[in-house]
Enzyme design. Structure first.
Site, PDB file in Angstrom:
ATOM      1  N   SER A   1      -3.949  -0.464   4.514  1.00 31.05           N
ATOM      2  CA  SER A   1      -4.130   0.270   3.177  1.00 31.05           C
ATOM      3  C   SER A   1      -3.828   1.807   3.573  1.00 31.05           C
ATOM      4  CB  SER A   1      -5.462   0.223   2.378  1.00 31.05           C
ATOM      5  OG  SER A   1      -5.611   1.139   1.372  1.00 31.05           O
TER       6      SER A   1
ATOM      7  N   HIS B   1      -0.039  -1.818   2.299  1.00 26.80           N
ATOM      8  CA  HIS B   1      -0.768  -1.835   1.002  1.00 26.80           C
ATOM      9  C   HIS B   1      -0.990  -0.456   0.427  1.00 26.80           C
ATOM     10  CE1 HIS B   1      -3.998  -3.774  -1.692  1.00 26.80           C
ATOM     11  NE2 HIS B   1      -4.535  -2.539  -1.533  1.00 26.80           N
TER      12      HIS B   1
ATOM     13  N   HIS C   1      -1.314  -2.224  -5.128  1.00 24.00           N
ATOM     14  CA  HIS C   1      -2.404  -2.448  -5.996  1.00 24.00           C
ATOM     15  C   HIS C   1      -2.459  -1.613  -6.923  1.00 24.00           C
ATOM     16  CE1 HIS C   1      -7.036  -2.998  -5.384  1.00 24.00           C
ATOM     17  NE2 HIS C   1      -6.511  -3.560  -6.663  1.00 24.00           N
TER      18      HIS C   1
HETATM   19  C1  DX5 Z   1     -10.159   0.048  -2.774  1.00 22.44           C
HETATM   20  C2  DX5 Z   1      -8.881  -0.287  -2.205  1.00 22.44           C
HETATM   21  C3  DX5 Z   1      -8.750  -0.707  -0.863  1.00 22.44           C
HETATM   22  C4  DX5 Z   1      -9.154   0.254   0.047  1.00 22.44           C
HETATM   23  C5  DX5 Z   1      -9.899  -0.682   1.161  1.00 22.44           C
HETATM   24  O1  DX5 Z   1     -10.223   0.317  -4.153  1.00 22.44           O
HETATM   25  O2  DX5 Z   1      -8.115  -1.311  -3.155  1.00 22.44           O
HETATM   26  O3  DX5 Z   1      -7.268  -1.166  -0.779  1.00 22.44           O
HETATM   27  O4  DX5 Z   1      -8.256   1.025   0.852  1.00 22.44           O
HETATM   28  O5  DX5 Z   1     -10.507   0.017   2.166  1.00 22.44           O
HETATM   29  P1  DX5 Z   1     -11.372  -0.353   3.070  1.00 22.44           P
HETATM   30  O6  DX5 Z   1     -10.471  -1.423   4.078  1.00 22.44           O
HETATM   31  O7  DX5 Z   1     -11.946   0.885   3.978  1.00 22.44           O
HETATM   32  O8  DX5 Z   1     -12.555  -1.204   2.376  1.00 22.44           O
HETATM   33 ZN    ZN Z   2      -6.373  -2.182  -2.374  1.00 26.69          ZN
END
Ligand code: DX5
Ligand code: ZN
Length: 218
Positions: A8, A33, A66
């Protein structure tokens, strides 16, 4: 089969974004992502088209976008034009989900619906044929670095059963609090793809962190 890993970008170093995108390019990650937030559906803002347009020419991995925004379908054509691979819309903002999924595919992208932690997997039962992927949130969307919600493992299991019973190829992706430990449990429960933000970009060796997640097997 190896696990699909989608680092992400939200946890990347925004002062050196190109370097982090190039790290992902060199890595074993299959996708990148992209978390778009609007401050309305979720209590935070992230980034939008200026960042997407800047990274699109340099990223070598398919984009897994997303959208944590109300009215995501406003942007279907612009995302398709940018060459986005998967467009994820939240179930909670989609009163006409079947229509949205059909439009995403018609625009040439893979269709995906995202479910918040409180949304049961049963809501996708009647649109499974229209879905290339279901993205299960294992944290409440809006921030990186949050604590993994344990109940998510059970949701993966239930969705896996539903997909297998119908002999469909719909992928299951999980997003939030993913690391090597939670990732292993999610993959064992039936997840095909893992999003990882703080775990990858906060790791001393992001390439090794990505590789470890890729090697998880059911
Ligand atoms: C949260 C996002 C995620 C986020 C995940 O709302 O959708 O994609 O970046 O972050 P981690 O992996 O740190 O939980
Ligand atoms: Zn996400």
């Amino acid at each position: 089969m190896n696990t699909i890993v989608s680092p992400s970008l939200l946890s990347a170093d925004f002062l050196h974004l190109a370097q982090d995108v190039e790290m992902v390019n060199r890595s074993r990650a299959q996708w990148l992502h992209i978390d778009v937030m609007d401050g309305v559906f979720v209590p935070n803002l992230s980034f939008g088209f200026p960042i997407l347009e800047a990274i699109a020419p340099i990223v070598k991995k398919p984009l897994d976008v997303h959208l944590m925004i109300v009215e995501p379908m406003k942007f279907v054509d612009r995302l398709a034009e940018l060459g986005v691979h998967i467009m994820n819309v939240h179930y909670e903002v989609s009163p006409h989900l079947h229509r949205s999924l059909t439009a995403i595919r018609k625009a040439g992208m893979k269709s995906a619906v995202t479910l918040n932690p409180h949304t049961p997997v049963s809501v996708v039962e009647d649109v499974l044929e229209e879905l290339d992927m279901v993205l299960l949130m294992s944290v409440n969307p809006g921030y990186g670095g949050q604590k993994f919600i344990e109940h998510s493992v059970e949701k993966v299991q239930r969705l896996r059963e539903m997909i297998d019973k119908r002999q469909l190829s719909t992928l299951i992706e999980v997003d939030g609090g993913v690391n090597q430990q939670t990732g292993a449990r999610l993959v064992a429960a039936g997840a095909d793809a893992l999003v990882a933000g703080s775990y990858v970009f906060g790791h001393a060796d992001p390439l090794t962190a990505i590789s470890g997640l890729c090697d998880l097997k059911r």
